[in-house]
Write a protein that holds these residues in place. Structure first.
Motif, short mmCIF file in Angstrom:
data_model
loop_
_atom_site.label_atom_id
_atom_site.label_comp_id
_atom_site.label_asym_id
_atom_site.label_seq_id
_atom_site.Cartn_x
_atom_site.Cartn_y
_atom_site.Cartn_z
N SER A 169 0.83 -1.21 0.00
CA SER A 169 0.00 0.00 0.00
C SER A 169 0.86 1.26 0.00
O SER A 169 0.42 2.32 -0.44
N GLU A 170 2.11 1.11 0.45
CA GLU A 170 2.97 2.30 0.44
C GLU A 170 3.31 2.74 -0.97
O GLU A 170 3.65 3.90 -1.21
N GLU A 171 3.27 1.81 -1.92
CA GLU A 171 3.61 2.17 -3.30
C GLU A 171 2.42 2.71 -4.08
O GLU A 171 2.55 3.07 -5.24
N LEU A 172 1.24 2.75 -3.43
CA LEU A 172 0.04 3.10 -4.19
C LEU A 172 -0.20 4.60 -4.26
O LEU A 172 0.23 5.36 -3.40
N LYS A 173 -0.96 4.96 -5.30
CA LYS A 173 -1.33 6.38 -5.45
C LYS A 173 -2.59 6.61 -4.59
O LYS A 173 -3.31 5.68 -4.27
N PRO A 174 -2.88 7.91 -4.28
CA PRO A 174 -4.03 8.21 -3.39
C PRO A 174 -5.35 7.61 -3.86
O PRO A 174 -6.11 7.06 -3.05
N HIS A 175 -5.63 7.67 -5.18
CA HIS A 175 -6.94 7.18 -5.63
C HIS A 175 -7.04 5.66 -5.48
O HIS A 175 -8.11 5.10 -5.44
N GLN A 176 -5.88 5.02 -5.42
CA GLN A 176 -5.88 3.56 -5.28
C GLN A 176 -6.08 3.15 -3.82
O GLN A 176 -6.27 1.98 -3.51
#
Lengths: 40, 316, 302
Positions: free
Chosen positions: C190-197
């Motif tokens: 989850s640390e690699e994800l973008k805000p909308h994801q």
């Protein structure tokens, strides 16, 4: 570690143990025996 | 023998050009008698044929000639399917073939295309009317050219590669009477096509060769191949084919029965000996077919039973 | 109209420099591209549509971005400008990503990562950008709804050797092999994800949570013949009712095979594979395990 590997391998047997498998296996067996009988 | 095999991979452009000039096959319909196929080409063709499932696929073979032997060094698939429906199906792939040939030369692969292969999934290795027409065309314009047929379905059920190599005779040529080639079952719906054309071509003897590297790689593969052998179930994989074979056998039996009943009414006394021999041989063929199907099934069952003993009868 | 267009374009550029993306987009969208008076070629129209779309994307406005990219999609086939074509593709992929159409986005990102030409429209594409596209493809696939379609895309990505060099590879491997994902792994992902994801859905869970729960549920269906909702909930880290709801939805959408006995509170998993085929698969894994033992023994000189 080898012994653990072997133990894990042995514990995977029997490969399958279900009524459905027995049914399917025996059905195949019977089909082949029937074919042999007919061919004879 | 290994050194000979490695030597077969050498391509002498000058020698091949010389052979092309001389064209020793022109006046001798039976000129080419043997085919040598490399392990690589065989593998590629069989894998390609198998990948087509029940659809016929085709490809081309590259190699050279050596006296009365056509040597197949490599093969490549063509992006066409359903080759039994039209003469010269490869016409759809001309652009691809030209591009492939050009790229080959660019990377220093000098061998020319010396034949085509296609698959007959489940109905045996022979040339249909369309195949004969295609091959005759090839032998008119692209000599030397060979036709190879592979049956991937029977390969699986028989446990060995079902393959045949053929060359057609010229149009009006009457071939000498030949001893019948190895018997194979032809399904009823193909028997007429087979019967009409089987005298228009002859089959060549096939042998195989592999290089030192191929041998080494195949040996390495063999050490792991036992896993595939133990985990495959020919009975499972070929069910449709077997059902088709049994149904075909039933139809043939019915046909034979009708003919026998018919001739019985007319009276056995008046039956010419030739006809009687034909009917007997028809029944003999049916018997042979039924034995073959059953033996393959029994083999499949034997492997299942052995697997059951090996893997299921041990409990902790 | 010509003069108005020039003014609009100029203003839009100024807004862009000030990072007022939506305003810049609105300014450009005022240009009449369907004008009967001016003869505008398709490349110009496409360029404007893609530009507007990209500007809206900067402000995470998926709806407006999608409107303009759809307009662009009618024009892109006639366009010979490679750079513009590429921009269109990137824009479309990002919009699908933003709209949470993860599987479609993944396929488009993957297509982008396979770009053969390293120079497009005078601009050099370096390996990092291709790698970024590939990572985006993997991320979107993992976030997509678990089921047979996702499995196919996962297989393609897993077999692509470039993926084995990505930082995200371990989680791709686990997802592809249908192994249960543990909380630390999910958190790292989850640390690699973008805000909308990581956005919240109507039921108060995040996109990531839902994807992980569904994946773990599918993994459990491979491990168990049947399981009670209590235990399933414990396995997934959620309540039994939620587990039942999610399982029911997956079954009704045909993404999982099974049946639910609500009275007993148990879910029975079914699978399509014949028993005899399963047996062969078991034999393969036993033989391979045996092979591994033998290889280990050889390595140790036995």
């Amino acid at each position: 570690s080898l012994l653990r590997q072997i133990s894990s391998l042995v514990r995977r047997l029997p490969a399958i143990d279900s009524t459905k498998f027995q049914d399917d296996f025996l059905m195949e067996y019977n089909d082949t025996l029937l074919m042999t009988y007919l061919a004879t | 023998a290994v050194a000979d095999a490695d030597a077969m991979y050498q391509y002498d452009e000058v020698a091949q050009a010389g052979i092309q000039q001389q064209k020793p096959w022109v006046d001798v319909p039976h000129y080419f008698k043997n085919v040598k196929i490399s392990a690589l080409a065989l593998l590629k063709m069989v894998v390609h044929a198998r990948s087509g499932g029940t659809i016929e696929v085709m490809g081309l073979m590259q190699g050279k000639t050596d006296g009365d032997t056509i040597i197949i060094m490599d093969a490549f698939a063509l992006p066409v399917e359903g080759t039994e429906t039209r003469v010269n199906a490869q016409a759809d792939a001309y652009e691809y073939m030209v591009q492939y040939a050009q790229t080959n030369k660019q990377v220093g692969r000098l061998e020319n295309v010396v034949g085509w292969y296609h698959s007959h999934p489940g109905y045996g290795c022979w040339l249909s009317g369309i195949d004969v027409s295609t091959q005759m065309l090839n032998q008119q314009y692209q000599e030397p050219f060979l036709a190879v047929v592979i049956d991937p379905t029977r390969t699986v059920s028989a446990g060995k590669v079902e393959i045949g190599a053929f060359r057609t005779y010229p149009m009006d040529y009457k071939p000498p009477d030949e001893p019948p080639s190895e018997y194979q079952t032809i399904p009823l719906n193909k028997i007429e096509d087979f019967g009409v054309h089987y005298k228009q071509y002859y089959s060549l003897d096939i042998t195989y060769f592999k290089s030192t590297l191929d041998s080494h790689l195949l040996d390495l593969l063999w050490n792991k191949y036992w896993v595939n052998t133990l985990s495959s179930s020919p009975l499972l994989g070929n069910r449709d084919y077997v059902a088709g074979q049994v149904s075909d056998l039933a139809e043939k039996l019915e046909q034979a029965e009708t003919q026998l009943a018919h001739s019985g009414r007319i009276g056995g006394f008046f039956m010419p000996p030739q006809r009687k021999k034909e009917e007997e041989s028809q029944l003999a063929k049916i018997t042979r077919d039924s034995s073959k199907i059953t033996v393959e099934q029994v083999h499949g069952l034997m492997s299942q039973v052995i697997k059951d003993i090996l893997f299921n009868s041990v409990t902790s | 109209e010509e003069q108005v267009s020039i003014i609009r374009e100029g203003l839009a550029e100024l807004y862009e420099n000030e990072e007022q993306w939506s305003k810049a987009a609105q300014m450009l969208s005022g240009i009449d591209l369907e004008s009967g008076i001016r003869m505008l070629d398709d490349t110009y129209k496409l360029e404007k549509c893609v530009k507007i779309s990209l500007l809206y994307l900067e402000d995470d406005d998926a709806i407006n971005a999608e409107t303009y990219i759809k307009k662009a999609s009618f024009l892109v086939n006639n366009c010979k400008d490679e750079a513009l074509n590429l921009q269109y593709k990137v824009c479309y992929a990002r919009i699908l990503d933003l709209k949470r159409k993860f599987l479609e986005a993944a396929l488009r990102y993957y297509e982008l990562s396979q770009l053969e030409k390293r120079e497009v429209g005078g601009r050099r594409i370096d390996e990092d950008e291709l790698q970024q596209a590939l990572t985006a493809a993997v991320t979107c696939t993992i976030l997509a709804a678990a089921g047979p379609q996702r499995s196919r895309v996962l297989a393609t990505l897993y077999k692509d050797e470039r993926c084995s060099k990505l930082k995200i590879y371990p989680i791709l491997q686990k997802v592809y092999l249908e192994r249960i994902l543990r909380k630390p792994e999910v958190d790292a992902f989850s640390e690699e994800l973008k805000p909308h994801q990581k956005a919240l859905l109507p039921d108060n869970s995040t996109v990531l949570d839902r994807a992980m729960i569904e994946h773990n549920l599918l993994s459990a269906s491979k491990l168990y013949t049947n399981i009670s909702f209590e235990e399933l909930g414990a396995l997934l880290g959620i309540g039994p009712q939620k587990a039942e709801k999610i399982a029911a939805r997956m079954i009704s959408e045909d993404r999982m095979r099974g049946s639910i006995d609500q009275v007993e509170g148990v879910i029975h998993f079914e699978n399509d594979i014949e028993e005899l085929q399963q047996w062969d698969q078991q034999i393969v894994s036993i033989c391979q395990a045996l092979n591994d033992v033998l290889d280990s023994m050889v390595k140790k000189g036995m």
